[in-house]
Scaffold this motif. Sequence first.
Motif, PDB file in Angstrom:
ATOM      1  N   GLU A  48     -46.949  11.835  -0.251  1.00 41.71           N
ATOM      2  CA  GLU A  48     -47.696  12.366  -1.355  1.00 41.71           C
ATOM      3  C   GLU A  48     -46.995  13.640  -2.143  1.00 41.71           C
ATOM      4  OE1 GLU A  48     -51.715  12.316  -0.942  1.00 41.71           O
ATOM      5  OE2 GLU A  48     -51.937  10.164  -0.913  1.00 41.71           O
ATOM      6  N   ARG A  49     -46.789  14.501  -1.237  1.00 37.89           N
ATOM      7  CA  ARG A  49     -46.336  15.823  -1.619  1.00 37.89           C
ATOM      8  C   ARG A  49     -44.857  15.826  -2.042  1.00 37.89           C
ATOM      9  NH1 ARG A  49     -47.447  21.448  -1.422  1.00 37.89           N
ATOM     10  NH2 ARG A  49     -45.581  22.448  -2.504  1.00 37.89           N
ATOM     11  N   TYR A  50     -43.863  14.849  -1.085  1.00 44.68           N
ATOM     12  CA  TYR A  50     -42.734  14.647  -1.557  1.00 44.68           C
ATOM     13  C   TYR A  50     -42.585  14.309  -2.926  1.00 44.68           C
ATOM     14  CZ  TYR A  50     -38.091  11.909  -1.153  1.00 44.68           C
ATOM     15  OH  TYR A  50     -36.788  11.543  -1.524  1.00 44.68           O
ATOM     16  N   LEU A  51     -43.202  13.008  -3.251  1.00 43.03           N
ATOM     17  CA  LEU A  51     -43.147  12.595  -4.649  1.00 43.03           C
ATOM     18  C   LEU A  51     -43.541  13.668  -5.707  1.00 43.03           C
ATOM     19  CD1 LEU A  51     -45.194   8.955  -4.070  1.00 43.03           C
ATOM     20  CD2 LEU A  51     -42.520   9.632  -4.276  1.00 43.03           C
ATOM     21  N   GLU A  52     -44.469  14.645  -5.425  1.00 46.06           N
ATOM     22  CA  GLU A  52     -45.015  15.630  -6.253  1.00 46.06           C
ATOM     23  C   GLU A  52     -43.663  16.372  -6.492  1.00 46.06           C
ATOM     24  OE1 GLU A  52     -48.171  17.881  -4.702  1.00 46.06           O
ATOM     25  OE2 GLU A  52     -49.572  16.005  -4.966  1.00 46.06           O
ATOM     26  N   GLU A  53     -42.951  16.909  -5.215  1.00 49.21           N
ATOM     27  CA  GLU A  53     -41.764  17.666  -5.463  1.00 49.21           C
ATOM     28  C   GLU A  53     -40.714  17.225  -6.406  1.00 49.21           C
ATOM     29  OE1 GLU A  53     -41.204  20.827  -4.045  1.00 49.21           O
ATOM     30  OE2 GLU A  53     -43.263  20.970  -3.904  1.00 49.21           O
ATOM     31  N   ARG A  54     -40.328  15.944  -6.166  1.00 45.17           N
ATOM     32  CA  ARG A  54     -39.496  15.073  -6.942  1.00 45.17           C
ATOM     33  C   ARG A  54     -39.886  15.075  -8.457  1.00 45.17           C
ATOM     34  NH1 ARG A  54     -35.535  11.514  -4.495  1.00 45.17           N
ATOM     35  NH2 ARG A  54     -35.815  10.264  -6.518  1.00 45.17           N
ATOM     36  N   GLN A  55     -41.149  15.128  -8.787  1.00 45.24           N
ATOM     37  CA  GLN A  55     -41.741  14.905 -10.152  1.00 45.24           C
ATOM     38  C   GLN A  55     -41.459  16.215 -10.760  1.00 45.24           C
ATOM     39  OE1 GLN A  55     -45.801  13.515  -9.977  1.00 45.24           O
ATOM     40  NE2 GLN A  55     -45.188  11.528  -9.312  1.00 45.24           N
ATOM     41  N   LYS A  56     -41.845  17.577  -9.934  1.00 42.91           N
ATOM     42  CA  LYS A  56     -41.430  18.663 -10.516  1.00 42.91           C
ATOM     43  C   LYS A  56     -39.896  18.886 -10.796  1.00 42.91           C
ATOM     44  CE  LYS A  56     -45.069  20.996  -7.625  1.00 42.91           C
ATOM     45  NZ  LYS A  56     -45.267  21.671  -6.586  1.00 42.91           N
ATOM     46  N   ASN A  77     -39.973   7.820  -8.682  1.00 39.57           N
ATOM     47  CA  ASN A  77     -41.337   7.457  -7.680  1.00 39.57           C
ATOM     48  C   ASN A  77     -40.815   6.139  -6.982  1.00 39.57           C
ATOM     49  OD1 ASN A  77     -42.730   9.544  -8.440  1.00 39.57           O
ATOM     50  ND2 ASN A  77     -44.125   8.321  -9.257  1.00 39.57           N
ATOM     51  N   GLN A  78     -40.259   5.417  -7.637  1.00 38.80           N
ATOM     52  CA  GLN A  78     -39.839   3.819  -6.997  1.00 38.80           C
ATOM     53  C   GLN A  78     -38.477   4.180  -6.081  1.00 38.80           C
ATOM     54  OE1 GLN A  78     -38.907   1.373 -10.416  1.00 38.80           O
ATOM     55  NE2 GLN A  78     -40.912   0.881 -10.526  1.00 38.80           N
ATOM     56  N   LYS A  79     -37.872   4.904  -6.477  1.00 38.26           N
ATOM     57  CA  LYS A  79     -36.538   5.204  -5.524  1.00 38.26           C
ATOM     58  C   LYS A  79     -36.928   6.196  -4.272  1.00 38.26           C
ATOM     59  CE  LYS A  79     -32.978   5.372  -9.141  1.00 38.26           C
ATOM     60  NZ  LYS A  79     -32.391   6.315  -9.955  1.00 38.26           N
ATOM     61  N   ALA A  80     -38.088   7.126  -4.676  1.00 40.62           N
ATOM     62  CA  ALA A  80     -38.341   8.075  -3.344  1.00 40.62           C
ATOM     63  C   ALA A  80     -39.208   7.148  -2.428  1.00 40.62           C
ATOM     64  CB  ALA A  80     -39.260   8.882  -3.890  1.00 40.62           C
ATOM     65  N   VAL A  81     -40.033   6.353  -2.926  1.00 38.86           N
ATOM     66  CA  VAL A  81     -40.737   5.350  -2.003  1.00 38.86           C
ATOM     67  C   VAL A  81     -39.958   4.659  -1.196  1.00 38.86           C
ATOM     68  CG1 VAL A  81     -42.751   3.593  -1.800  1.00 38.86           C
ATOM     69  CG2 VAL A  81     -43.086   5.587  -3.189  1.00 38.86           C
ATOM     70  N   SER A  82     -39.131   3.912  -1.854  1.00 45.42           N
ATOM     71  CA  SER A  82     -38.114   2.965  -1.144  1.00 45.42           C
ATOM     72  C   SER A  82     -37.234   3.737  -0.233  1.00 45.42           C
ATOM     73  CB  SER A  82     -37.374   2.434  -2.123  1.00 45.42           C
ATOM     74  OG  SER A  82     -36.156   1.662  -1.370  1.00 45.42           O
ATOM     75  N   ARG A  83     -36.955   4.866  -0.349  1.00 47.31           N
ATOM     76  CA  ARG A  83     -35.933   5.878   0.382  1.00 47.31           C
ATOM     77  C   ARG A  83     -36.893   6.253   1.650  1.00 47.31           C
ATOM     78  NH1 ARG A  83     -31.936   6.389   3.190  1.00 47.31           N
ATOM     79  NH2 ARG A  83     -31.606   8.493   3.646  1.00 47.31           N
ATOM     80  N   LEU A  84     -38.210   6.542   1.471  1.00 53.61           N
ATOM     81  CA  LEU A  84     -39.107   6.883   2.544  1.00 53.61           C
ATOM     82  C   LEU A  84     -39.261   5.749   3.543  1.00 53.61           C
ATOM     83  CD1 LEU A  84     -41.768   9.164   0.679  1.00 53.61           C
ATOM     84  CD2 LEU A  84     -40.283   9.911   2.917  1.00 53.61           C
TER      85      LEU A  84
END
Length: 95
Positions: A48-56, A77-84
């Motif tokens: 969740e925090r990783y997604l927040e950082e990318r959004q910032k 978010n789609q790319k980040a979740v897929s990467r994680l």
Amino acid sequence: MKIKVDEKYFIETDKLNYILKERGISRKSGREVERTIGYYGSMTTLAERYLEERQKAIADDSTGNLDEYVKLVEESNQKAVSRLYDVLRLYPEKG
């Protein structure tokens, strides 16, 4: 253990935590530095925090309207979740 998430972010672990860290360049020295973003008891909270950082980062980089921003955030978010998911499925769950 160090787990590379993408070119900027990585995860370290200890007995109690998942630690989200960020690589960057120091403004003073121009050298690569690591910044601890936070310590998390679960991978869910870290994600969740990783997604927040990318959004910032998107907010800092774009000057478009709200619709464009929302679209960029959704794509990020789609790319980040897929990467994680791709990275973390390679490692056993801590326990």
